[in-house]
Design a protein around this motif. Sequence first.
Motif, PDB file in Angstrom:
ATOM      1  N   VAL A 170      -1.775 -16.113  27.543  1.00  9.46           N
ATOM      2  CA  VAL A 170      -1.147 -16.051  26.212  1.00  9.46           C
ATOM      3  C   VAL A 170       0.082 -15.162  26.270  1.00  9.46           C
ATOM      4  O   VAL A 170       1.155 -15.524  25.777  1.00  9.46           O
ATOM      5  CB  VAL A 170      -2.164 -15.549  25.164  1.00  9.46           C
ATOM      6  N   GLU A 171      -0.061 -14.031  26.909  1.00 10.25           N
ATOM      7  CA  GLU A 171       1.069 -13.101  27.000  1.00 10.25           C
ATOM      8  C   GLU A 171       2.237 -13.735  27.757  1.00 10.25           C
ATOM      9  O   GLU A 171       3.391 -13.598  27.346  1.00 10.25           O
ATOM     10  CB  GLU A 171       0.603 -11.818  27.705  1.00 10.25           C
ATOM     11  N   ASN A 213     -15.244  -0.856  29.814  1.00 12.79           N
ATOM     12  CA  ASN A 213     -16.472  -1.641  29.657  1.00 12.79           C
ATOM     13  C   ASN A 213     -16.135  -3.105  29.399  1.00 12.79           C
ATOM     14  O   ASN A 213     -15.034  -3.429  28.955  1.00 12.79           O
ATOM     15  CB  ASN A 213     -17.376  -1.034  28.576  1.00 12.79           C
ATOM     16  N   PRO A 214     -17.068  -4.014  29.741  1.00 14.87           N
ATOM     17  CA  PRO A 214     -16.749  -5.446  29.691  1.00 14.87           C
ATOM     18  C   PRO A 214     -16.336  -5.895  28.291  1.00 14.87           C
ATOM     19  O   PRO A 214     -15.469  -6.743  28.142  1.00 14.87           O
ATOM     20  CB  PRO A 214     -18.045  -6.120  30.128  1.00 14.87           C
ATOM     21  N   HIS A 215     -16.958  -5.311  27.261  1.00 14.37           N
ATOM     22  CA  HIS A 215     -16.609  -5.723  25.899  1.00 14.37           C
ATOM     23  C   HIS A 215     -15.139  -5.433  25.630  1.00 14.37           C
ATOM     24  O   HIS A 215     -14.403  -6.259  25.097  1.00 14.37           O
ATOM     25  CB  HIS A 215     -17.491  -5.021  24.876  1.00 14.37           C
ATOM     26  N   HIS A 216     -14.706  -4.255  26.071  1.00 13.60           N
ATOM     27  CA  HIS A 216     -13.313  -3.892  25.859  1.00 13.60           C
ATOM     28  C   HIS A 216     -12.385  -4.818  26.631  1.00 13.60           C
ATOM     29  O   HIS A 216     -11.364  -5.279  26.118  1.00 13.60           O
ATOM     30  CB  HIS A 216     -13.088  -2.429  26.267  1.00 13.60           C
ATOM     31  N   ALA A 217     -12.787  -5.156  27.864  1.00 15.16           N
ATOM     32  CA  ALA A 217     -11.963  -6.042  28.690  1.00 15.16           C
ATOM     33  C   ALA A 217     -11.775  -7.390  28.011  1.00 15.16           C
ATOM     34  O   ALA A 217     -10.684  -7.968  28.043  1.00 15.16           O
ATOM     35  CB  ALA A 217     -12.609  -6.220  30.065  1.00 15.16           C
ATOM     36  N   LEU A 218     -12.824  -7.870  27.352  1.00 17.36           N
ATOM     37  CA  LEU A 218     -12.732  -9.181  26.712  1.00 17.36           C
ATOM     38  C   LEU A 218     -11.794  -9.147  25.503  1.00 17.36           C
ATOM     39  O   LEU A 218     -11.332 -10.176  25.047  1.00 17.36           O
ATOM     40  CB  LEU A 218     -14.124  -9.676  26.311  1.00 17.36           C
ATOM     41  N   GLN A 219     -11.534  -7.964  24.990  1.00 15.25           N
ATOM     42  CA  GLN A 219     -10.618  -7.848  23.853  1.00 15.25           C
ATOM     43  C   GLN A 219      -9.160  -7.761  24.293  1.00 15.25           C
ATOM     44  O   GLN A 219      -8.261  -7.775  23.471  1.00 15.25           O
ATOM     45  CB  GLN A 219     -10.985  -6.628  22.994  1.00 15.25           C
ATOM     46  N   GLN A 220      -8.926  -7.646  25.588  1.00 15.59           N
ATOM     47  CA  GLN A 220      -7.554  -7.600  26.079  1.00 15.59           C
ATOM     48  C   GLN A 220      -6.865  -8.938  25.829  1.00 15.59           C
ATOM     49  O   GLN A 220      -7.501  -9.988  25.870  1.00 15.59           O
ATOM     50  CB  GLN A 220      -7.538  -7.316  27.589  1.00 15.59           C
ATOM     51  N   GLY A 245     -12.399 -11.705  17.410  1.00 11.20           N
ATOM     52  CA  GLY A 245     -12.057 -10.296  17.213  1.00 11.20           C
ATOM     53  C   GLY A 245     -10.597 -10.073  16.894  1.00 11.20           C
ATOM     54  O   GLY A 245     -10.189  -8.962  16.556  1.00 11.20           O
ATOM     55  N   GLY A 246      -9.781 -11.108  17.066  1.00 12.56           N
ATOM     56  CA  GLY A 246      -8.382 -11.044  16.643  1.00 12.56           C
ATOM     57  C   GLY A 246      -7.426 -10.528  17.701  1.00 12.56           C
ATOM     58  O   GLY A 246      -6.308 -10.139  17.388  1.00 12.56           O
ATOM     59  N   ARG A 247      -7.838 -10.583  18.982  1.00 13.71           N
ATOM     60  CA  ARG A 247      -6.942 -10.000  19.999  1.00 13.71           C
ATOM     61  C   ARG A 247      -5.583 -10.686  20.015  1.00 13.71           C
ATOM     62  O   ARG A 247      -4.546 -10.040  20.170  1.00 13.71           O
ATOM     63  CB  ARG A 247      -7.599 -10.019  21.392  1.00 13.71           C
ATOM     64  N   HIS A 248      -5.565 -12.029  19.818  1.00 15.54           N
ATOM     65  CA  HIS A 248      -4.267 -12.718  19.861  1.00 15.54           C
ATOM     66  C   HIS A 248      -3.569 -12.729  18.510  1.00 15.54           C
ATOM     67  O   HIS A 248      -2.333 -12.693  18.455  1.00 15.54           O
ATOM     68  CB  HIS A 248      -4.441 -14.129  20.447  1.00 15.54           C
ATOM     69  N   ALA A 249      -4.329 -12.767  17.432  1.00  9.70           N
ATOM     70  CA  ALA A 249      -3.726 -12.633  16.096  1.00  9.70           C
ATOM     71  C   ALA A 249      -2.985 -11.305  16.015  1.00  9.70           C
ATOM     72  O   ALA A 249      -1.828 -11.229  15.585  1.00  9.70           O
ATOM     73  CB  ALA A 249      -4.816 -12.713  15.032  1.00  9.70           C
ATOM     74  N   ARG A 250      -3.656 -10.258  16.458  1.00 10.04           N
ATOM     75  CA  ARG A 250      -3.055  -8.912  16.439  1.00 10.04           C
ATOM     76  C   ARG A 250      -1.813  -8.869  17.333  1.00 10.04           C
ATOM     77  O   ARG A 250      -0.774  -8.327  16.952  1.00 10.04           O
ATOM     78  CB  ARG A 250      -4.109  -7.918  16.940  1.00 10.04           C
ATOM     79  N   TYR A 251      -1.919  -9.473  18.509  1.00 10.99           N
ATOM     80  CA  TYR A 251      -0.803  -9.446  19.466  1.00 10.99           C
ATOM     81  C   TYR A 251       0.431 -10.130  18.875  1.00 10.99           C
ATOM     82  O   TYR A 251       1.545  -9.590  18.926  1.00 10.99           O
ATOM     83  CB  TYR A 251      -1.233 -10.130  20.775  1.00 10.99           C
TER      84      TYR A 251
END
Length: 172
Positions: free
Chosen positions: A14-15, A2-9, A34-40
């Motif tokens: 950055v990668e 779902n689009p919400h999940h995709a946006l959290q990738q 949501g912290g996707r890059h902090a977490r990464y």
Amino acid sequence: MNPHHALQQVSPWVEAHAGLVALGGTVLDLAAGGGRHARYFAWHGRKVVAVDKDVSALAHLPGVTAIQADLEDGSPWPLQGQVFDAAVVTNYLHRPLFPDLFAAIRTGGILIYETFARGNEAYGKPDNPDFLLDPNELVARTLNQFVIVAFEDRYVDAPRPAIVQRIAAMKI
Ligand SMILES: C[S@@+](CC[C@H](N)C(=O)[O-])C[C@H]1O[C@@H](n2cnc3c(N)ncnc32)[C@H](O)[C@@H]1O
């Protein structure tokens, strides 16, 4: 997906440039959301400070120090005196922050910045020029203080069709 999940990738930009930041280094994630890059970055062995006006998704992430701050209400820069090995900013633009953001990166440190750019109006939000980078704007802003490692200003079709501008640069 779902689009919400995709946006959290994690952003591919950055990668692709995360390897410029040494293991054990400190990373500022500004408007971390949501912290996707902090977490990464925390997961990949860096110490992260994540700032947002809403830290509900950032508190309690291992390896992440969350700082709640409104970056646009005219209050002082919340990281006064702190200097990082890298700063990452994605999908966020508040132009008055550029001087403080650049000053928060040590000499030899890395800036990774990616957000929407002029032309994105054709694809959806944001369409307000206040939130869209001008042509070559990240080059123009960094040119005298950074070596530009990589730069793009282009159409992308994922996670959704958009015009994005993105830079990886090293402070000199
Ligand atoms: C589109 S999200 C991007 C989040 C994250 N950087 C990412 O790419 O996943 C924009 C973020 O900016 C934050 N933000 C907006 N206005 C802010 C303000 N005045 N002060 C601090 N954070 C703000 C929002 O809370 C949100 O988390």
